[in-house]
Write an enzyme that holds these catalytic residues in place. Structure first.
Site, PDB file in Angstrom:
ATOM      1  N   SER A   1     -18.016 -45.966  27.843  1.00 51.04           N
ATOM      2  CA  SER A   1     -19.323 -45.584  27.309  1.00 51.04           C
ATOM      3  C   SER A   1     -20.025 -46.774  26.652  1.00 51.04           C
ATOM      4  CB  SER A   1     -19.148 -44.478  26.268  1.00 51.04           C
ATOM      5  OG  SER A   1     -18.310 -44.952  25.224  1.00 51.04           O
TER       6      SER A   1
ATOM      7  N   GLY B   1     -17.785 -39.064  23.337  1.00 55.04           N
ATOM      8  CA  GLY B   1     -16.912 -38.179  22.559  1.00 55.04           C
ATOM      9  C   GLY B   1     -17.555 -36.886  22.084  1.00 55.04           C
TER      10      GLY B   1
ATOM     11  N   CYS C   1     -11.431 -45.690  29.095  1.00 61.17           N
ATOM     12  CA  CYS C   1     -11.983 -44.761  28.115  1.00 61.17           C
ATOM     13  C   CYS C   1     -11.098 -43.520  28.099  1.00 61.17           C
ATOM     14  CB  CYS C   1     -13.406 -44.408  28.537  1.00 61.17           C
ATOM     15  SG  CYS C   1     -14.165 -43.124  27.523  1.00 61.17           S
ATOM     16  N   ASN C   2     -10.518 -43.218  26.949  1.00 58.19           N
ATOM     17  CA  ASN C   2      -9.657 -42.036  26.851  1.00 58.19           C
ATOM     18  C   ASN C   2     -10.450 -40.748  27.082  1.00 58.19           C
ATOM     19  OD1 ASN C   2      -6.832 -42.866  25.525  1.00 58.19           O
ATOM     20  ND2 ASN C   2      -8.436 -44.193  24.766  1.00 58.19           N
TER      21      ASN C   2
ATOM     22  N   CYS D   1      -8.548 -44.098  21.438  1.00 65.43           N
ATOM     23  CA  CYS D   1      -9.924 -44.359  21.876  1.00 65.43           C
ATOM     24  C   CYS D   1      -9.990 -45.862  22.106  1.00 65.43           C
ATOM     25  CB  CYS D   1     -10.917 -43.935  20.803  1.00 65.43           C
ATOM     26  SG  CYS D   1     -12.597 -44.517  21.107  1.00 65.43           S
TER      27      CYS D   1
ATOM     28  N   HIS E   1     -12.289 -47.994  22.000  1.00 66.78           N
ATOM     29  CA  HIS E   1     -13.053 -48.757  21.007  1.00 66.78           C
ATOM     30  C   HIS E   1     -12.166 -49.269  19.867  1.00 66.78           C
ATOM     31  CE1 HIS E   1     -16.690 -47.264  22.944  1.00 66.78           C
ATOM     32  NE2 HIS E   1     -17.401 -48.052  22.161  1.00 66.78           N
TER      33      HIS E   1
HETATM   34  N1  DGL Z   1     -14.192 -45.500  24.202  1.00 63.73           N
HETATM   35  C1  DGL Z   1     -14.128 -44.129  24.462  1.00 63.73           C
HETATM   36  C2  DGL Z   1     -12.726 -43.553  24.405  1.00 63.73           C
HETATM   37  O1  DGL Z   1     -11.776 -44.237  24.674  1.00 63.73           O
HETATM   38  C3  DGL Z   1     -15.195 -43.183  24.012  1.00 63.73           C
HETATM   39  C4  DGL Z   1     -16.065 -43.472  22.849  1.00 63.73           C
HETATM   40  C5  DGL Z   1     -17.296 -42.591  22.856  1.00 63.73           C
HETATM   41  O2  DGL Z   1     -18.194 -42.903  23.639  1.00 63.73           O
HETATM   42  O3  DGL Z   1     -17.326 -41.579  22.135  1.00 63.73           O
HETATM   43  O4  DGL Z   1     -12.544 -42.391  24.156  1.00 63.73           O
END
Ligand code: DGL
Length: 270
Positions: free
Chosen positions: A13, A45, A76-77, A189, A191
């Site tokens: 994302s 999310g 991305c999880n 996540c 991020h």
């Molecule tokens: N980086 C993403 C993850 O691993 C999602 C972050 C988001 O866009 O809410 O879940």
């Protein structure tokens, strides 16, 4: 052995998948890369599963038309938990690697038999996390915490933040897990990988786990198994950073992407 010089596509994302892309790049420097930050749809999310499936299916259709990737990593999880199965059905001939939270190593490391998973609301509310925990540690308790503000922090403030600000951003989560009795924490996540060192410094005797190694390893293994590896770097090859939406990321974000050593030399709105 054939040589397949089509790119490997990483998708998130926003900025979150960059550590995964970088890790893969270090182990597989001959592979061309396309990284898509779907900032127009950030954050994933807070979205529901059907919406994410629709969005990701549309994006993959377009990206296949434009870049013909030989393998896609959902870095991305949230996207993986929500849409990986549906995408595999829609794109049966496209190898897809998902990001699975590192529940297994956390379960193995936990002495108190209590793990914590930090992720987005969508990820932690999905039954998948509890199922994974039960699969790898039926005797293990699970505490999950959603941290949308931390996702926001990494996406929009990380690059200009100092160590103190990062520490303060992370500390409340460590304390919540500690109070709950968890002693092995999963960064669920992508991020949060930007804050990996901060988490480790703040964690004390709690252990911190991530899926960086596992995802890179799976992507490289799939390329190998399917005879999709690139044998050489093409002289005119360009790694590409794509960003959806009208607002191109602030310059500091772009510097950050370059600082990851990816030489993502072509930056385009998508
Ligand atoms: N980086 C993403 C993850 O691993 C999602 C972050 C988001 O866009 O809410 O879940």
């Amino acid at each position: 052995m054939t040589m397949d010089n089509r790119p490997v596509l990483f998708l998130d994302s926003g900025i979150g998948g960059l550590p995964y892309c970088y890790h893969f790049h270090q182990g597989n420097p001959k592979e061309a890369l396309v990284y898509l930050a779907d900032r127009e749809y950030f954050p994933y999310g807070s979205k529901e599963r059907p919406e994410l499936i629709r969005r990701l299916t549309g994006l993959l259709n377009r990206l296949r038309g434009s870049y013909d990737p030989k393998l896609v990593v959902l870095a991305c999880n949230t996207a993986s938990v929500s849409a990986l199965q549906a995408l595999r059905k829609s794109f049966p001939d496209l190898p897809l690697v998902g990001t699975v939270p590192a529940v297994k190593p956390a379960v193995l490391a936990s002495k108190k038999r209590h793990i914590g998973v930090l992720g987005t609301s969508r990820t932690i509310n999905d039954p998948y996390i509890a199922e994974l925990t039960a699969k790898f540690g039926s005797d293990c308790a699970l505490t999950t915490i959603a941290a949308p503000d931390l996702v926001e922090f990494v996406e929009h403030r990380y690059a200009v933040s100092d160590a103190q600000e990062r520490h303060l951003a992370v500390l409340p989560y460590i304390e919540q897990f500690r109070c709950a009795g968890a002693d092995a924490i999963v960064l669920g996540c992508t991020h949060f990988l930007f804050l990996q060192d901060t988490f480790k410094d703040a964690a004390g005797d709690l252990s911190i786990h991530d899926s960086l190694e596992g995802v890179s390893h799976r992507a490289a293994a799939l390329l190998d198994q399917r005879d999709l590896c690139s044998g050489a770097v093409f002289p005119d090859r360009e790694n590409i950073l794509l960003v959806t939406g009208n607002s191109f990321p602030e310059p500091v974000w772009q510097e950050r992407a370059r600082a990851f050593g990816l030489s993502l030399c072509s930056e385009q709105n998508y």
